[in-house]
Motif scaffolding. Structure first.
Motif, short mmCIF file in Angstrom:
data_model
loop_
_atom_site.label_atom_id
_atom_site.label_comp_id
_atom_site.label_asym_id
_atom_site.label_seq_id
_atom_site.Cartn_x
_atom_site.Cartn_y
_atom_site.Cartn_z
N GLU A 58 -8.08 -9.50 5.00
CA GLU A 58 -7.01 -8.86 5.49
C GLU A 58 -6.58 -7.83 4.01
OE1 GLU A 58 -7.38 -11.77 5.65
OE2 GLU A 58 -6.76 -12.69 7.57
N LEU A 59 -7.11 -8.13 2.91
CA LEU A 59 -6.50 -7.63 1.94
C LEU A 59 -7.63 -6.19 1.91
CD1 LEU A 59 -4.77 -7.28 -0.89
CD2 LEU A 59 -6.69 -8.49 -2.03
N ARG A 60 -8.89 -6.38 2.13
CA ARG A 60 -9.73 -5.23 2.17
C ARG A 60 -9.18 -4.18 3.37
NH1 ARG A 60 -13.81 -6.06 -1.15
NH2 ARG A 60 -14.44 -8.04 -1.49
N ARG A 61 -8.77 -4.78 4.34
CA ARG A 61 -8.23 -3.94 5.46
C ARG A 61 -7.00 -3.25 4.88
NH1 ARG A 61 -7.12 -7.42 9.05
NH2 ARG A 61 -9.37 -7.67 9.58
N ALA A 62 -6.04 -3.88 4.21
CA ALA A 62 -4.79 -3.28 3.78
C ALA A 62 -5.03 -2.24 2.52
CB ALA A 62 -3.83 -4.47 3.30
N ALA A 63 -5.92 -2.39 1.97
CA ALA A 63 -6.39 -1.64 0.74
C ALA A 63 -7.16 -0.13 1.23
CB ALA A 63 -7.21 -2.09 -0.35
N ASP A 64 -7.51 -0.15 2.55
CA ASP A 64 -7.92 1.14 3.06
C ASP A 64 -7.16 2.38 2.80
OD1 ASP A 64 -9.96 2.68 4.38
OD2 ASP A 64 -8.76 2.75 6.15
N GLY A 65 -7.78 3.39 1.94
CA GLY A 65 -7.07 4.61 1.72
C GLY A 65 -6.51 4.66 0.17
N GLY A 66 -6.41 3.29 -0.19
CA GLY A 66 -5.70 2.98 -1.62
C GLY A 66 -6.62 3.71 -2.64
N ARG A 67 -7.67 3.94 -2.67
CA ARG A 67 -8.53 4.47 -3.63
C ARG A 67 -8.15 6.06 -3.86
NH1 ARG A 67 -15.37 4.17 -4.20
NH2 ARG A 67 -15.18 5.32 -6.24
N GLU A 68 -8.01 6.57 -2.74
CA GLU A 68 -7.70 7.99 -2.69
C GLU A 68 -6.21 8.15 -3.41
OE1 GLU A 68 -11.07 7.18 -0.24
OE2 GLU A 68 -9.03 6.48 -0.23
N LEU A 69 -5.58 7.17 -3.01
CA LEU A 69 -3.96 7.40 -3.40
C LEU A 69 -3.86 7.30 -5.13
CD1 LEU A 69 -2.48 5.38 -0.74
CD2 LEU A 69 -1.84 7.77 -1.21
#
Length: 242
Positions: A105-116
């Motif tokens: 679930e954490l990996r799913r929630a982190a999607d897009g976080g790297r770009e932010l």
């Protein structure tokens, strides 16, 4: 020791108090022969890269060097280093117990976080106190709630994955002469169920080795039900020195 630490642009990275430019010196201070200096450095790291349970951009970058310190028997206070590494992985454990960290679930929630995170401006540093802390926090607060959650999930996941690289080391520490390290290593391994195939046999072997020192192979007081079952788990098998 500390190979590559000066190749990282720590000033560009952030922690709870702005620029992480102080982190390399604090990491090096954990090797100091002076106990007060070591403990001061530990407290500063605990407050900055693990501030009240929050992990920051610089936290994941610090983990490989903490693992390097932990792996070296010449490092003083290794039990403290192991503690810091473990809390960096999971934050305050009460948040996740008894189920454990929901990594999928954490990996799913982190999607897009790297770009932010990549879009974040550099943190404050220097002598202008009026700018302290506000640069990064202003950026985070400018994001909507969903993007803030993505950003923090990505940061937490990056630190968790960095600590997971230490799983083989944690297994090795199960046989260390220091009982505090053995107990801490068993606790750390419990947070990485993805690696249970290698960790559970190591935990069982360590428990059996500890039992050998007890006359008549009596179960020691720290033994918990389930350790001798067909599917023992790290959480029910804390390894404590006797």
């Amino acid at each position: 020791m500390f190979d590559g630490i000066d190749d990282i642009d720590w000033v560009r990275l952030g922690h709870a108090y702005g620029s992480a430019g102080d982190v390399p010196g604090l990491l090096r201070a954990l090797r100091s022969p002076d106990e007060d200096e070591r403990h001061t450095a530990f407290g500063a790291l605990y407050a900055s890269i693990f501030h009240q349970g929050t992990r920051y951009e610089a936290s994941a970058y610090a983990v490989p060097f903490l693992l390097e310190l932990l792996a070296d028997p010449a490092t003083p206070d290794r039990e403290l280093v192991l503690y810091l590494v473990t809390v960096l992985a999971v934050g305050h454990d009460a948040r996740w117990l008894p189920q454990g960290v929901p990594v999928v679930e954490l990996r799913r929630a982190a999607d897009g976080g790297r770009e932010l995170l990549a879009a974040k401006p550099p943190p404050w540093h220097g002598d202008d106190e009026t700018r302290k802390e506000y640069v990064e926090y202003t950026y985070v607060e400018s994001l909507d709630e969903a993007d803030q959650q993505r950003l923090w999930a990505y940061i937490e996941l990056a630190v968790y994955d960095a600590v997971r690289a230490g799983v083989p080391l944690f297994r090795d520490l199960l046989t260390d002469a220091d009982p505090g390290l053995r107990a801490g290593a068993a606790y750390a391994l419990a947070w990485f169920p993805q690696d249970a195939a290698g960790s559970v046999p190591a935990l069982v072997a360590a428990a059996e080795a500890a039992m050998e020192v007890h006359e008549g192979r009596r179960r020691p007081p720290w033994w918990r039900p389930g350790c001798s079952g067909p599917r023992p788990t790290p959480r029910c098998c804390p390894i404590r020195g006797r």
